[in-house]
Write a protein that holds these residues in place. Structure first.
Motif, PDB file in Angstrom:
ATOM      1  N   MET A 127      48.553  51.633  39.064  1.00 21.95           N
ATOM      2  CA  MET A 127      48.473  50.936  37.788  1.00 21.95           C
ATOM      3  C   MET A 127      47.070  51.100  37.198  1.00 21.95           C
ATOM      4  SD  MET A 127      49.197  46.905  36.969  1.00 21.95           S
ATOM      5  CE  MET A 127      50.768  46.970  37.840  1.00 21.95           C
ATOM      6  N   GLU A 128      46.995  51.275  35.885  1.00 20.50           N
ATOM      7  CA  GLU A 128      45.704  51.429  35.225  1.00 20.50           C
ATOM      8  C   GLU A 128      44.874  50.151  35.336  1.00 20.50           C
ATOM      9  OE1 GLU A 128      44.710  54.256  34.258  1.00 20.50           O
ATOM     10  OE2 GLU A 128      46.646  55.269  34.489  1.00 20.50           O
ATOM     11  N   PHE A 129      43.559  50.325  35.341  1.00 19.21           N
ATOM     12  CA  PHE A 129      42.668  49.183  35.508  1.00 19.21           C
ATOM     13  C   PHE A 129      42.906  48.116  34.447  1.00 19.21           C
ATOM     14  CE2 PHE A 129      38.676  47.244  33.977  1.00 19.21           C
ATOM     15  CZ  PHE A 129      38.412  46.420  35.061  1.00 19.21           C
ATOM     16  N   ALA A 130      42.968  48.512  33.177  1.00 18.17           N
ATOM     17  CA  ALA A 130      43.138  47.530  32.112  1.00 18.17           C
ATOM     18  C   ALA A 130      44.445  46.765  32.269  1.00 18.17           C
ATOM     19  CB  ALA A 130      43.080  48.214  30.752  1.00 18.17           C
ATOM     20  N   ASP A 131      45.495  47.436  32.724  1.00 22.08           N
ATOM     21  CA  ASP A 131      46.766  46.753  32.950  1.00 22.08           C
ATOM     22  C   ASP A 131      46.644  45.731  34.077  1.00 22.08           C
ATOM     23  OD1 ASP A 131      47.929  48.306  30.967  1.00 22.08           O
ATOM     24  OD2 ASP A 131      48.715  49.788  32.380  1.00 22.08           O
ATOM     25  N   ARG A 132      45.923  46.110  35.132  1.00 25.71           N
ATOM     26  CA  ARG A 132      45.726  45.169  36.239  1.00 25.71           C
ATOM     27  C   ARG A 132      44.936  43.949  35.783  1.00 25.71           C
ATOM     28  NH1 ARG A 132      42.640  47.727  40.473  1.00 25.71           N
ATOM     29  NH2 ARG A 132      42.278  49.576  39.188  1.00 25.71           N
ATOM     30  N   VAL A 133      43.951  44.166  34.921  1.00 23.46           N
ATOM     31  CA  VAL A 133      43.162  43.049  34.407  1.00 23.46           C
ATOM     32  C   VAL A 133      44.032  42.108  33.585  1.00 23.46           C
ATOM     33  CG1 VAL A 133      41.336  42.396  32.802  1.00 23.46           C
ATOM     34  CG2 VAL A 133      40.953  44.237  34.424  1.00 23.46           C
ATOM     35  N   VAL A 134      44.743  42.667  32.628  1.00 21.71           N
ATOM     36  CA  VAL A 134      45.575  41.833  31.752  1.00 21.71           C
ATOM     37  C   VAL A 134      46.587  41.048  32.574  1.00 21.71           C
ATOM     38  CG1 VAL A 134      47.337  41.902  29.942  1.00 21.71           C
ATOM     39  CG2 VAL A 134      45.247  43.276  29.716  1.00 21.71           C
ATOM     40  N   GLN A 135      47.195  41.686  33.550  1.00 23.84           N
ATOM     41  CA  GLN A 135      48.198  40.995  34.355  1.00 23.84           C
ATOM     42  C   GLN A 135      47.575  39.944  35.279  1.00 23.84           C
ATOM     43  OE1 GLN A 135      50.899  43.823  36.177  1.00 23.84           O
ATOM     44  NE2 GLN A 135      51.037  45.011  34.292  1.00 23.84           N
ATOM     45  N   ALA A 136      46.386  40.226  35.807  1.00 24.06           N
ATOM     46  CA  ALA A 136      45.708  39.239  36.649  1.00 24.06           C
ATOM     47  C   ALA A 136      45.304  38.020  35.835  1.00 24.06           C
ATOM     48  CB  ALA A 136      44.485  39.868  37.311  1.00 24.06           C
ATOM     49  N   VAL A 137      44.805  38.244  34.626  1.00 18.75           N
ATOM     50  CA  VAL A 137      44.437  37.137  33.740  1.00 18.75           C
ATOM     51  C   VAL A 137      45.670  36.323  33.379  1.00 18.75           C
ATOM     52  CG1 VAL A 137      43.637  36.620  31.396  1.00 18.75           C
ATOM     53  CG2 VAL A 137      42.371  38.241  32.814  1.00 18.75           C
ATOM     54  N   ARG A 138      46.759  36.994  33.099  1.00 19.77           N
ATOM     55  CA  ARG A 138      48.008  36.300  32.767  1.00 19.77           C
ATOM     56  C   ARG A 138      48.518  35.507  33.967  1.00 19.77           C
ATOM     57  NH1 ARG A 138      51.357  40.661  31.375  1.00 19.77           N
ATOM     58  NH2 ARG A 138      50.401  40.646  29.308  1.00 19.77           N
ATOM     59  N   ARG A 139      48.448  36.107  35.140  1.00 18.24           N
ATOM     60  CA  ARG A 139      48.962  35.462  36.355  1.00 18.24           C
ATOM     61  C   ARG A 139      48.165  34.200  36.707  1.00 18.24           C
ATOM     62  NH1 ARG A 139      48.807  39.647  39.037  1.00 18.24           N
ATOM     63  NH2 ARG A 139      46.862  39.387  40.211  1.00 18.24           N
ATOM     64  N   LYS A 140      46.852  34.267  36.590  1.00 18.40           N
ATOM     65  CA  LYS A 140      46.022  33.106  36.945  1.00 18.40           C
ATOM     66  C   LYS A 140      45.771  32.173  35.767  1.00 18.40           C
ATOM     67  CE  LYS A 140      44.080  35.015  41.114  1.00 18.40           C
ATOM     68  NZ  LYS A 140      42.890  35.384  41.907  1.00 18.40           N
ATOM     69  N   GLY A 141      46.180  32.599  34.577  1.00 21.25           N
ATOM     70  CA  GLY A 141      46.144  31.712  33.425  1.00 21.25           C
ATOM     71  C   GLY A 141      44.767  31.475  32.845  1.00 21.25           C
ATOM     72  N   ASN A 142      43.817  32.379  33.100  1.00 27.23           N
ATOM     73  CA  ASN A 142      42.476  32.216  32.552  1.00 27.23           C
ATOM     74  C   ASN A 142      41.727  33.546  32.625  1.00 27.23           C
ATOM     75  OD1 ASN A 142      40.344  32.234  34.931  1.00 27.23           O
ATOM     76  ND2 ASN A 142      42.142  31.121  35.700  1.00 27.23           N
ATOM     77  N   PRO A 143      40.628  33.686  31.826  1.00 28.97           N
ATOM     78  CA  PRO A 143      39.873  34.934  31.793  1.00 28.97           C
ATOM     79  C   PRO A 143      38.519  34.838  32.493  1.00 28.97           C
ATOM     80  CG  PRO A 143      39.446  33.740  29.789  1.00 28.97           C
ATOM     81  CD  PRO A 143      40.280  32.832  30.667  1.00 28.97           C
ATOM     82  N   VAL A 144      38.409  33.991  33.494  1.00 30.62           N
ATOM     83  CA  VAL A 144      37.118  33.727  34.123  1.00 30.62           C
ATOM     84  C   VAL A 144      36.705  34.863  35.059  1.00 30.62           C
ATOM     85  CG1 VAL A 144      35.913  32.234  35.786  1.00 30.62           C
ATOM     86  CG2 VAL A 144      37.274  31.226  33.934  1.00 30.62           C
ATOM     87  N   VAL A 145      35.443  35.274  34.918  1.00 32.90           N
ATOM     88  CA  VAL A 145      34.798  36.189  35.854  1.00 32.90           C
ATOM     89  C   VAL A 145      33.691  35.402  36.547  1.00 32.90           C
ATOM     90  CG1 VAL A 145      33.539  38.348  36.148  1.00 32.90           C
ATOM     91  CG2 VAL A 145      35.215  38.126  34.297  1.00 32.90           C
ATOM     92  N   VAL A 146      33.768  35.290  37.848  1.00 27.64           N
ATOM     93  CA  VAL A 146      32.708  34.612  38.597  1.00 27.64           C
ATOM     94  C   VAL A 146      31.677  35.647  39.026  1.00 27.64           C
ATOM     95  CG1 VAL A 146      32.123  33.322  40.694  1.00 27.64           C
ATOM     96  CG2 VAL A 146      34.179  32.739  39.388  1.00 27.64           C
ATOM     97  N   GLY A 147      30.454  35.461  38.575  1.00 23.78           N
ATOM     98  CA  GLY A 147      29.381  36.370  38.949  1.00 23.78           C
ATOM     99  C   GLY A 147      28.665  35.883  40.195  1.00 23.78           C
ATOM    100  N   ILE A 148      28.530  36.758  41.167  1.00 20.05           N
ATOM    101  CA  ILE A 148      27.824  36.411  42.404  1.00 20.05           C
ATOM    102  C   ILE A 148      26.476  37.123  42.395  1.00 20.05           C
ATOM    103  CG2 ILE A 148      27.880  36.493  44.918  1.00 20.05           C
ATOM    104  CD1 ILE A 148      30.854  36.199  44.844  1.00 20.05           C
ATOM    105  N   ASP A 149      25.425  36.339  42.186  1.00 27.99           N
ATOM    106  CA  ASP A 149      24.045  36.832  42.140  1.00 27.99           C
ATOM    107  C   ASP A 149      23.237  36.030  43.172  1.00 27.99           C
ATOM    108  OD1 ASP A 149      25.255  37.853  39.874  1.00 27.99           O
ATOM    109  OD2 ASP A 149      23.831  37.002  38.459  1.00 27.99           O
ATOM    110  N   PRO A 150      23.366  36.303  44.440  1.00 26.65           N
ATOM    111  CA  PRO A 150      22.791  35.411  45.464  1.00 26.65           C
ATOM    112  C   PRO A 150      21.267  35.483  45.536  1.00 26.65           C
ATOM    113  CG  PRO A 150      23.688  37.361  46.500  1.00 26.65           C
ATOM    114  CD  PRO A 150      24.049  37.454  45.038  1.00 26.65           C
ATOM    115  N   ARG A 151      20.647  34.328  45.519  1.00 24.28           N
ATOM    116  CA  ARG A 151      19.202  34.206  45.671  1.00 24.28           C
ATOM    117  C   ARG A 151      18.939  33.324  46.885  1.00 24.28           C
ATOM    118  NH1 ARG A 151      20.690  33.918  40.314  1.00 24.28           N
ATOM    119  NH2 ARG A 151      19.378  34.946  38.760  1.00 24.28           N
ATOM    120  N   PRO A 152      18.254  33.824  47.892  1.00 26.00           N
ATOM    121  CA  PRO A 152      18.054  33.020  49.113  1.00 26.00           C
ATOM    122  C   PRO A 152      17.456  31.647  48.843  1.00 26.00           C
ATOM    123  CG  PRO A 152      17.394  35.279  49.498  1.00 26.00           C
ATOM    124  CD  PRO A 152      17.688  35.176  48.037  1.00 26.00           C
ATOM    125  N   GLU A 153      16.517  31.583  47.894  1.00 29.11           N
ATOM    126  CA  GLU A 153      15.849  30.307  47.622  1.00 29.11           C
ATOM    127  C   GLU A 153      16.753  29.290  46.943  1.00 29.11           C
ATOM    128  OE1 GLU A 153      15.094  33.017  44.065  1.00 29.11           O
ATOM    129  OE2 GLU A 153      15.207  33.188  46.260  1.00 29.11           O
TER     130      GLU A 153
END
Length: 312
Positions: free
Chosen positions: A1-27
């Motif tokens: 499946m194309e990437f954009a199709d997977r995105v649209v379907q994942a957003v539809r399945r989970k009911g939101n367009p949230v991207v969680v960014g992981i930028d870990p800082r030890p401090e």
């Protein structure tokens, strides 16, 4: 499946367009977290891996995508990159789409090597194997078509995605992106070129494998670019810690609540540092992270077309 199709379907399945960014800082890790690991480079890398995987476990049931900022792992050398690789693998096991945020850029064979590294495969023995299992990556278009075409070519072959920096969320973006050339600001020239780069690369859901990074901190430009780039997924940074609000992002969505993927990094991963969450959840930092995602989902649903994604 194309990437954009997977995105649209994942957003539809989970009911939101949230991207969680992981930028870990030890401090910034929870109190006492680092004390569980040796005070060495390997120990810090192990702490980043453990923290990242625990974040993934909390947010995977809620958010359709996770974005890893590679710089915070690269800072700890090979050990840090090993931690990033392990956390990406963990995210994939939890059925979350992964964006590698490295903003790579080069030309010719070097751009091709970057694209193969993060989106494609490399020869190993008698076969070809992926080095990273990212679903998409961010790139800088500054070098023009020579620096973009290799990424598009390999992304198309591997059914992956590419997000091009078009209108970034940082305060100094105006220094170059607003410069006027041939009657248009530079960011509009990039947007126009993006359409040409992505021609013929649309998925069945109507979105292209080539997406655009468009910051929430410039709402008028975001609205302008949404009109100029139908069928292009927007990766929208700047929500939360950088000052962008849901109402600023509303114009980035299509009529069905799709098209904009809203990133929140520090506001989620370090939610336990906020006084309101600290007072409510105490040392249970995972609950604070979970609640931050739920609050973001509600905010976007109430103030943007993303509310249409929620089940009736």
């Amino acid at each position: 499946m194309e990437f954009a199709d997977r995105v649209v379907q994942a957003v539809r399945r989970k009911g939101n367009p949230v991207v969680v960014g992981i930028d870990p800082r030890p401090e910034e890790l929870p109190t006492g977290f680092l004390d569980r690991f040796p005070g060495t480079r390997t120990g810090v890398a192990d702490a980043l891996r453990t923290f990242g995987c625990e974040i993934v476990d909390v947010v995977a049931p809620l958010a359709p995508l996770i974005k890893f900022q590679s710089a915070f792992y690269e800072a700890y050398g090979p050990e840090g990159l090993g931690a990033l690789h392990a956390t990406v693998e963990h995210a994939r096991e939890r059925d979350v789409l992964v964006i590698f945020d490295g903003k790579r850029n080069d030309i010719g064979s070097t751009a091709d090597a970057y694209a193969r590294a993060y989106l494609g495969k490399e020869p190993v023995g008698g076969s070809f194997e992926p080095s990273w299992h990212a679903d998409a990556m961010t790139i800088n278009p500054y070098l023009g078509s020579d620096g973009v075409d290799p990424f598009v070519k390999i992304a198309a072959r591997e059914h992956k995605g590419v997000f091009v920096l078009v209108r970034t969320s940082n305060a100094s973006a105006r220094e170059f992106q607003d410069l006027v050339c041939d009657g248009l600001p530079v960011y509009r020239h990039v947007a126009n070129r993006l359409k040409a780069w992505g021609k013929g690369r649309d998925g069945k859901e109507g979105y292209n494998l080539l997406g655009a990074v468009v910051g929430a901190t410039y709402p008028s430009e975001l609205a302008e670019l949404r009109e100029a780039l139908p069928g292009v997924l927007f990766l929208v940074p700047g929500y939360g810690a950088q000052g962008g609000e849901a109402k600023d992002i509303a114009a980035g969505f299509d009529a069905n609540g799709q098209g904009a993927l809203v990133n929140n990094s520090r506001g989620v991963t370090f939610a336990y540092k906020k006084p309101t969450f600290r007072d409510r959840f105490g040392t249970d930092w995972q609950r604070a992270v979970e609640q931050a995602v739920l609050d973001m989902i509600d905010d976007l649903a109430q103030n943007t077309p993303a509310g249409k994604l929620r089940p009736a």
